[in-house]
Structures are given as C-alpha cells and as structure tokens.
Design a protein around this motif. Structure first.
Motif, PDB file in Angstrom:
ATOM      1  N   VAL A  14       6.432   2.605   0.004  1.00 47.57           N
ATOM      2  CA  VAL A  14       5.531   1.826   0.663  1.00 47.57           C
ATOM      3  C   VAL A  14       5.012   2.207   2.104  1.00 47.57           C
ATOM      4  N   LYS A  15       4.095   2.400   2.387  1.00 50.06           N
ATOM      5  CA  LYS A  15       3.505   2.650   3.527  1.00 50.06           C
ATOM      6  C   LYS A  15       2.941   1.665   4.466  1.00 50.06           C
ATOM      7  N   LYS A  16       2.633   0.531   3.861  1.00 46.51           N
ATOM      8  CA  LYS A  16       2.222  -0.900   4.546  1.00 46.51           C
ATOM      9  C   LYS A  16       1.924  -1.791   3.820  1.00 46.51           C
ATOM     10  N   SER A  17       1.799  -2.998   4.069  1.00 47.20           N
ATOM     11  CA  SER A  17       1.520  -4.245   3.239  1.00 47.20           C
ATOM     12  C   SER A  17       0.427  -5.020   3.802  1.00 47.20           C
TER      13      SER A  17
ATOM     14  N   CYS B 105       0.897  -1.424  -0.005  1.00 44.30           N
ATOM     15  CA  CYS B 105       0.001  -0.127  -0.040  1.00 44.30           C
ATOM     16  C   CYS B 105       0.964   1.302  -0.079  1.00 44.30           C
ATOM     17  N   ARG B 106       0.847   2.136  -0.985  1.00 40.77           N
ATOM     18  CA  ARG B 106       1.602   3.150  -1.156  1.00 40.77           C
ATOM     19  C   ARG B 106       1.104   4.678  -1.079  1.00 40.77           C
ATOM     20  N   SER B 107       2.153   5.388  -0.890  1.00 43.38           N
ATOM     21  CA  SER B 107       1.821   6.877  -0.610  1.00 43.38           C
ATOM     22  C   SER B 107       1.105   7.517  -1.762  1.00 43.38           C
TER      23      SER B 107
ATOM     24  N   CYS C  83      -3.498   4.975   2.285  1.00 41.96           N
ATOM     25  CA  CYS C  83      -2.458   4.691   1.111  1.00 41.96           C
ATOM     26  C   CYS C  83      -3.208   3.998  -0.167  1.00 41.96           C
ATOM     27  N   TYR C  84      -2.308   3.669  -1.286  1.00 41.25           N
ATOM     28  CA  TYR C  84      -3.155   3.265  -2.251  1.00 41.25           C
ATOM     29  C   TYR C  84      -2.417   1.907  -2.648  1.00 41.25           C
TER      30      TYR C  84
END
Length: 235
Positions: free
Chosen positions: A40-43, A30-32, A74-75
């Motif tokens: 990458v902000k999280k997965s 999950c990206r900015s 996030c995206y």
C-alpha cells in the motif's frame, strides 16, 4: 484556416488531460501494483477525485479485474472508482509489474513455524517463542520479506493488544478490510491476539495462528471478518 488550426490544437490539448473520477469506497488503498498482494502506497477517502493515467488487469475485486493507475503513480481497484462503466475508459498501461516476494504471499497453509516443539526463550524478533506474536512476526519476515521486530520503525509493538496502536504510530494502515497476507488483530482478552490472514472468502477470513485453541501450538480457523482489525504491513 489559422482559426481552425488553433481550435484543433486546443482540442488536442484538452483530450490529453486525464479525467478525474470519484472514489466510492470509504477508504481505498492505492498499491504499488495491480493487485491486493502489492504494498500500500497511500489511501483515498470516499469522494476523493482521482485522475486515471492508464488501466490494466489484475486481481479481481467483486468480479472486476481492472486496476486504475492514478496520477500519484499507484494502482486502485476500478471497482472502487466511479467511471460509469465496468470496462476500460482510457489506454492500457504499458509493460507490467512483477508480483512481490516471488508470489509467496500469503503462501501455503501449513505449520512451518521454525520453533514448533521448541518453545521457551526469546526469538530473533524479540518475542517469546510459540506465542501468537512470534508466529506472526516470523510470517511477516518470511512471507512478506519485511524485517519486522518488536521495535519495528521505532515504537514498542509489545503484546498483541497494542499492535494496532503501534501500527498507527508508524503509519502502517489499520482497517476492517482483510487481504491475504495481512495481520488479523484483536484487543480482546488480557493480551489480545494476532494471526496471519491466509484467505478471504466473502464475509469470512481463514487465519493461521499460534497459542489459541492449542497452547503453544498451531491452528487454523475460519471466522467472520468482523472478528478482527487488519494491519497491512505490506499488503
């Protein structure tokens, strides 16, 4: 009339709640922003239900250029979210996000390493000049805008064959999914090897590297994705 009004209010409330959809990929970043060049902000693990607050267009993933903004802010690529359609299922996100680093990721494929022909000694990132680690450390600083060095976020990153362990210790994602601007890493050989991912094409990656086929020199190769692990310092 009072009952009808109450029902209408209930329906309006229900329709405003974001619908949750399952993640289909094994580990999905999950990206900015809506693209593979964003940090990458999280997965999310496979099967995780994510709530989509809005959708927008971005980097195409397997022919689908829709990106879903989750309730985590996030995206994720819509390709990896089971919404039941390849189209939009909710409103479009308002505004837009600027690409990171002025669109310089991954940058041109060329030997622009500042110490070419000037090997020997230690570079500003505490690596030996003209080694694979020095070249990649420079690329991370130059192209990603990350102040990376041999003790990035605390631990000693050391030789190339310990970069994956250092990344995991500092919660830098390591997986088998390359994107342009990530670091290709292998533990094979005495010291391992790291390289810069310049391009991803199907099941292959094109990398830029130092001290592989040419001693203390620059080179490029196109190899199967499975040749390396991939460290996502920013992208």
């Amino acid at each position: 009339m009072k009952v009808a009004t109450f029902l209408a209010l209930c329906l309006a409330t229900v329709s405003s709640v974001a619908t949750a959809y399952p993640i289909t990929g094994n580990t999905v970043n999950c990206r900015s922003g809506p693209g593979t060049s964003y940090s990458v902000k999280k997965s999310y693990k496979k099967g995780t239900n994510v709530k989509i607050t809005c959708q927008t267009s971005g980097t195409s993933v397997s022919g689908n250029n829709i990106w879903d903004k989750t309730s985590d802010g996030c995206y994720v690529a819509d390709y990896y979210v089971k919404t039941g359609t390849n189209g939009y299922v909710t409103k479009k996100c308002s505004g837009g996000s600027k690409p990171p680093s002025g669109g310089k990721i991954p940058g041109p494929i060329k030997n622009d390493y500042p110490y070419k022909g000037k090997c020997g000694g230690v570079d500003p990132w505490n690596y030996y000049k003209c080694q694979c680690t020095s070249f990649v450390a420079w690329r991370i600083n130059k192209r990603l805008g990350v102040k990376f060095h041999n003790h990035y976020k605390g631990p000693n990153w050391g030789n190339a064959n310990t970069w994956d362990n250092a990344a995991r210790k500092t919660r830098v994602p390591v997986n088998s999914k390359p994107v342009a601007g990530s670091v290709a890493q292998t533990n094979a050989g005495r010291y391992g090897h790291v390289a810069w991912v310049a391009k991803v094409s199907g099941s292959s990656v094109t990398i830029e590297e130092y001290n592989w086929n040419t001693k203390n020199g620059y080179g490029t190769r196109t190899v199967p994705k499975s040749t390396f692990n991939y460290i996502h310092v920013k992208v």
